[in-house]
Design a protein around this motif. Structure first.
Motif, mmCIF file in Angstrom:
data_model
loop_
_atom_site.group_PDB
_atom_site.id
_atom_site.type_symbol
_atom_site.label_atom_id
_atom_site.label_comp_id
_atom_site.label_asym_id
_atom_site.label_seq_id
_atom_site.Cartn_x
_atom_site.Cartn_y
_atom_site.Cartn_z
ATOM 1 N N GLU A 165 -2.647 -2.350 5.433
ATOM 2 C CA GLU A 165 -3.877 -2.371 5.469
ATOM 3 C C GLU A 165 -4.765 -2.818 4.344
ATOM 4 N N PRO A 166 -4.739 -4.240 3.903
ATOM 5 C CA PRO A 166 -5.277 -4.665 2.809
ATOM 6 C C PRO A 166 -6.666 -4.796 2.695
ATOM 7 N N ASP A 167 -7.335 -4.416 3.985
ATOM 8 C CA ASP A 167 -8.786 -4.111 4.103
ATOM 9 C C ASP A 167 -9.272 -2.835 4.306
ATOM 10 N N ALA A 168 -8.240 -1.777 3.889
ATOM 11 C CA ALA A 168 -8.524 -0.431 3.869
ATOM 12 C C ALA A 168 -10.114 -0.220 3.318
ATOM 13 N N ASP A 169 -10.743 0.691 3.696
ATOM 14 C CA ASP A 169 -12.083 0.888 2.883
ATOM 15 C C ASP A 169 -11.906 2.156 2.094
ATOM 16 N N VAL B 121 -7.725 1.344 -6.824
ATOM 17 C CA VAL B 121 -6.912 0.903 -5.572
ATOM 18 C C VAL B 121 -7.717 0.149 -4.711
ATOM 19 N N TYR B 122 -9.006 0.337 -4.708
ATOM 20 C CA TYR B 122 -10.246 -0.388 -3.696
ATOM 21 C C TYR B 122 -10.199 -1.889 -4.409
ATOM 22 N N GLU B 123 -10.353 -1.852 -5.815
ATOM 23 C CA GLU B 123 -10.335 -3.276 -6.343
ATOM 24 C C GLU B 123 -9.017 -4.052 -6.298
ATOM 25 N N ALA B 124 -7.941 -3.251 -6.082
ATOM 26 C CA ALA B 124 -6.609 -3.928 -5.795
ATOM 27 C C ALA B 124 -6.364 -4.711 -4.654
ATOM 28 N N ARG B 125 -7.426 -4.537 -3.912
ATOM 29 C CA ARG B 125 -7.339 -4.927 -2.291
ATOM 30 C C ARG B 125 -7.043 -6.270 -2.438
ATOM 31 N N SER B 126 -7.662 -7.179 -3.376
ATOM 32 C CA SER B 126 -7.847 -8.685 -2.917
ATOM 33 C C SER B 126 -6.616 -9.216 -3.320
ATOM 34 N N ALA B 127 -5.768 -8.366 -4.289
ATOM 35 C CA ALA B 127 -4.222 -9.236 -4.472
ATOM 36 C C ALA B 127 -3.524 -9.119 -2.849
ATOM 37 N N ASP C 13 -2.538 -13.185 3.502
ATOM 38 C CA ASP C 13 -2.970 -14.491 4.092
ATOM 39 C C ASP C 13 -1.662 -15.641 3.765
ATOM 40 N N SER C 14 -1.135 -15.346 2.736
ATOM 41 C CA SER C 14 0.000 -16.532 2.568
ATOM 42 C C SER C 14 1.200 -16.253 3.414
ATOM 43 N N ARG C 15 1.481 -14.782 3.669
ATOM 44 C CA ARG C 15 2.479 -14.601 4.663
ATOM 45 C C ARG C 15 1.979 -15.295 5.996
ATOM 46 N N LYS C 16 0.614 -15.186 6.537
ATOM 47 C CA LYS C 16 0.522 -15.487 7.730
ATOM 48 C C LYS C 16 0.489 -17.159 7.814
ATOM 49 N N ARG C 17 0.295 -17.790 6.523
ATOM 50 C CA ARG C 17 0.094 -19.352 6.451
ATOM 51 C C ARG C 17 1.615 -19.719 6.541
ATOM 52 N N THR C 18 2.719 -18.930 5.969
ATOM 53 C CA THR C 18 4.188 -19.468 6.215
ATOM 54 C C THR C 18 4.695 -19.051 7.449
#
Ligand code: FES
Ligand code: FES
Length: 164
Positions: free
Chosen positions: A116-120, A145-151, A157-162
């Motif tokens: 859940e990379p967009d966990a609030d 943890v909140y700030e690390a979400r962007s990584a 995103d890159s998994r989706k693209r591949t």
């Protein structure tokens, strides 16, 4: 009993007593001592490792139950070139003092943000509520943890693209 599983990307094998916990197996057979043992009855979360993508308390799981699984400990989260984005964020936000609880927070947060990379903040607080820290307090940990979400969002995103 003879068991084998994947530990931090490597196949490992051991001959263990049936009642050996996964935590003790990881620490004493495979010397991955980053997995800490605090309460030994599922309360503190210090022993959390990732088993087939899920955060699991390794003091509550028997080593024999892990046969055939893919296990990642805090050592497996650390890239050869230095700290992972999540670890770097813990350092930046002063999210640890003695560090005893830290491996459990890192593995739990890693499993969460991978799924859940967009966990609030509320979700992060809820998922980490089962991990106890006796010296830092929780605000800095949640911020880290909140700030690390962007990584993790970038990785997703890159998994989706591949994917075809
Ligand atoms: Fe496993 Fe505390 S040592 S939860
Ligand atoms: Fe000491 Fe959490 S940093 S117990």
């Amino acid at each position: 009993m003879n068991i084998s599983f994947e530990l931090n990307g490597k196949k490992v094998e051991a001959d263990v007593p049936p009642r050996l916990t996964l935590a003790d197996c990881i620490r004493h057979h495979f010397m991955q001592t980053g997995t800490h043992v605090g309460c030994e009855h599922g309360v503190c979360g210090a022993c959390t490792v990732i088993v087939d993508g899920e955060a699991v308390r390794s003091c509550l799981m028997l080593a024999v139950q892990a046969s055939g699984a893919k296990i990642t400990t805090v050592e497996g989260l650390t890239p050869p070139e230095g700290l992972s984005p999540l670890q770097a964020s813990f350092r930046k936000h002063h999210a640890l003092q003695c560090g005893f609880c830290t491996p459990g927070f890192l593995t739990t947060a890693h499993a969460l943000l991978t799924q859940e990379p967009d966990a609030d903040k509320e979700r992060i607080r809820h998922v980490l509520s089962g991990n106890l820290c006796r010296c830092t307090g929780y605000i800095n940990i949640i911020e880290a943890v909140y700030e690390a979400r962007s990584a993790y969002a970038r990785t997703a995103d890159s998994r989706k693209r591949t994917q075809p």
